[in-house]
Scaffold this active site. Sequence first.
Site, PDB file in Angstrom:
ATOM      1  N   ARG A   7       1.083  21.728  45.335  1.00  0.00           N
ATOM      2  CA  ARG A   7       0.282  20.514  45.420  1.00  0.00           C
ATOM      3  C   ARG A   7      -0.870  20.769  46.382  1.00  0.00           C
ATOM      4  NH1 ARG A   7       3.271  14.894  46.316  1.00  0.00           N
ATOM      5  NH2 ARG A   7       3.507  15.536  48.475  1.00  0.00           N
ATOM      6  N   SER A  49       5.735  11.406  37.082  1.00  0.00           N
ATOM      7  CA  SER A  49       6.236  10.503  38.120  1.00  0.00           C
ATOM      8  C   SER A  49       6.446   9.112  37.527  1.00  0.00           C
ATOM      9  CB  SER A  49       5.234  10.404  39.273  1.00  0.00           C
ATOM     10  OG  SER A  49       5.056  11.656  39.886  1.00  0.00           O
ATOM     11  N   LYS A  55       3.236  10.743  51.431  1.00  0.00           N
ATOM     12  CA  LYS A  55       2.374  10.024  50.496  1.00  0.00           C
ATOM     13  C   LYS A  55       2.343   8.573  50.945  1.00  0.00           C
ATOM     14  CE  LYS A  55       1.274  10.088  45.605  1.00  0.00           C
ATOM     15  NZ  LYS A  55       1.724  10.407  44.249  1.00  0.00           N
TER      16      LYS A  55
END
Length: 213
Positions: free
Chosen positions: A42, A111, A140
């Site tokens: 990521r 997701s 996040k």
Amino acid sequence: MKCEKETMLLYAVTDRMWTGKQTLMEQVEDALKGGATCVQLREKELDEENFLKEAIEMKALCAKYGVPFIVNDNVEIAIKCKADGIHVGQSDMEAGNVRALVGEDMIIGVSTKNVEQALAAQKAGADYLGVGAMFHTGTKLDAEEVSREAAQEITAAVDIPVVAIGGINKKNILELKGTGVDGVALVSAIFGAENIEEECKTLKALSAEMVQA
């Protein structure tokens, strides 16, 4: 390559926040030595050229350990580096469109937060689902928490593997027993550890205990 439930057991998601004493590649190799069953790269800040260079190197490293390599969000990079998979969120490209671009062989993860999203992703061709955030997470900041009940509803509704994500660590992982998830996706619990290899061994054993419920 398609996605097996075992692939979800200890899913390492990178974050260069904890690099310094080690490079990101060294950290990932330690996670692989410790038993990570999947690695997701990521990168939110890296330019395309360096992202691709890093992805190619990490793909080769994961292949050495026989572990699937997943790219987060960037379909073009996933195709160029011949990644094993691509993971997209609800605000990214829809799974059916991703499948049209990457072909039948690449793993697609999506997701999800509820049954409606989960069923739509499965119908569109997703190979696995990420469900969360299961707990409060500092990784996040805009992530909404998903209830234990919602996770149970999702795992009961779909036929594909499900990995739990968001704020999971060795202190709370066993709270996910009985939800039906097939493993855990971890960021800080792995890459923020003093000894990543040993931490992964511990986390993998706990995840195996969790899924046996």
